[in-house]
Design a protein around this motif. Structure first.
Motif, PDB file in Angstrom:
ATOM      1  N   ALA A 104      -9.144   2.413 -31.723  1.00 23.88           N
ATOM      2  CA  ALA A 104      -9.835   3.035 -32.857  1.00 23.88           C
ATOM      3  C   ALA A 104      -9.064   4.233 -33.426  1.00 23.88           C
ATOM      4  O   ALA A 104      -9.217   4.566 -34.593  1.00 23.88           O
ATOM      5  N   ALA A 105      -8.238   4.861 -32.604  1.00 25.15           N
ATOM      6  CA  ALA A 105      -7.529   6.068 -33.051  1.00 25.15           C
ATOM      7  C   ALA A 105      -6.088   6.085 -32.541  1.00 25.15           C
ATOM      8  O   ALA A 105      -5.628   7.071 -31.967  1.00 25.15           O
ATOM      9  N   SER A 106      -5.372   5.004 -32.763  1.00 19.10           N
ATOM     10  CA  SER A 106      -3.990   4.922 -32.289  1.00 19.10           C
ATOM     11  C   SER A 106      -3.084   5.863 -33.056  1.00 19.10           C
ATOM     12  O   SER A 106      -3.308   6.153 -34.231  1.00 19.10           O
TER      13      SER A 106
END
Length: 134
Positions: A104-106
């Motif tokens: 979700a937040a790479s």
């Protein structure tokens, strides 16, 4: 001798290959006794040297890009959990992609490697991500 393994998250054109690298009479490392050391072979040697540590933290997949290209590549993926991984793609040209974190937040980072020392620094950063270091 190489062993080919398919990893469910690896790109379909990548084959995971394990091998050992041996120094020649001058001390240079060669894959299979014929290939000079390059960014891709340095990455492969590093993966083999650090495989036990990497496997303590996740599922490890190492693979080469398509054979016969003008810019060979290698792909290292360590699946850390069901929703997070660390991924490194390295090309002989010195281009590299370092992706890490949760899905979700790479964090995606493009790097242009100009020396073996820069690759070593990048591999240290990769190991820090995998092991939860700084």
């Amino acid at each position: 001798k190489a062993r080919v393994v398919r990893h469910p998250r690896a790109q379909p054109w990548h084959n995971s290959v394990r091998f050992t690298a041996e120094p020649d009479a001058t001390g240079n490392l060669h894959r299979g006794g014929v290939s000079p050391v390059t960014h891709v072979t340095r990455l492969a040697v590093w993966v083999e040297a650090n495989r036990d540590v990497l496997e303590r933290y996740g599922q490890v997949s190492f693979s080469y890009g398509p054979a016969g290209t003008d810019n060979p590549s290698a792909h290292l993926l360590v699946t850390l959990s069901d929703d997070a991984d660390a991924e490194l793609l390295v090309w002989e040209s010195g281009d590299a992609e370092f992706n890490r974190g949760s899905f979700a937040a790479s964090v995606f980072e493009h790097i242009e490697l100009e020396s073996p020392d820069e690759l070593a620094t990048l591999l240290g950063r990769f190991l820090d991500v995998v092991t939860g270091g700084s």
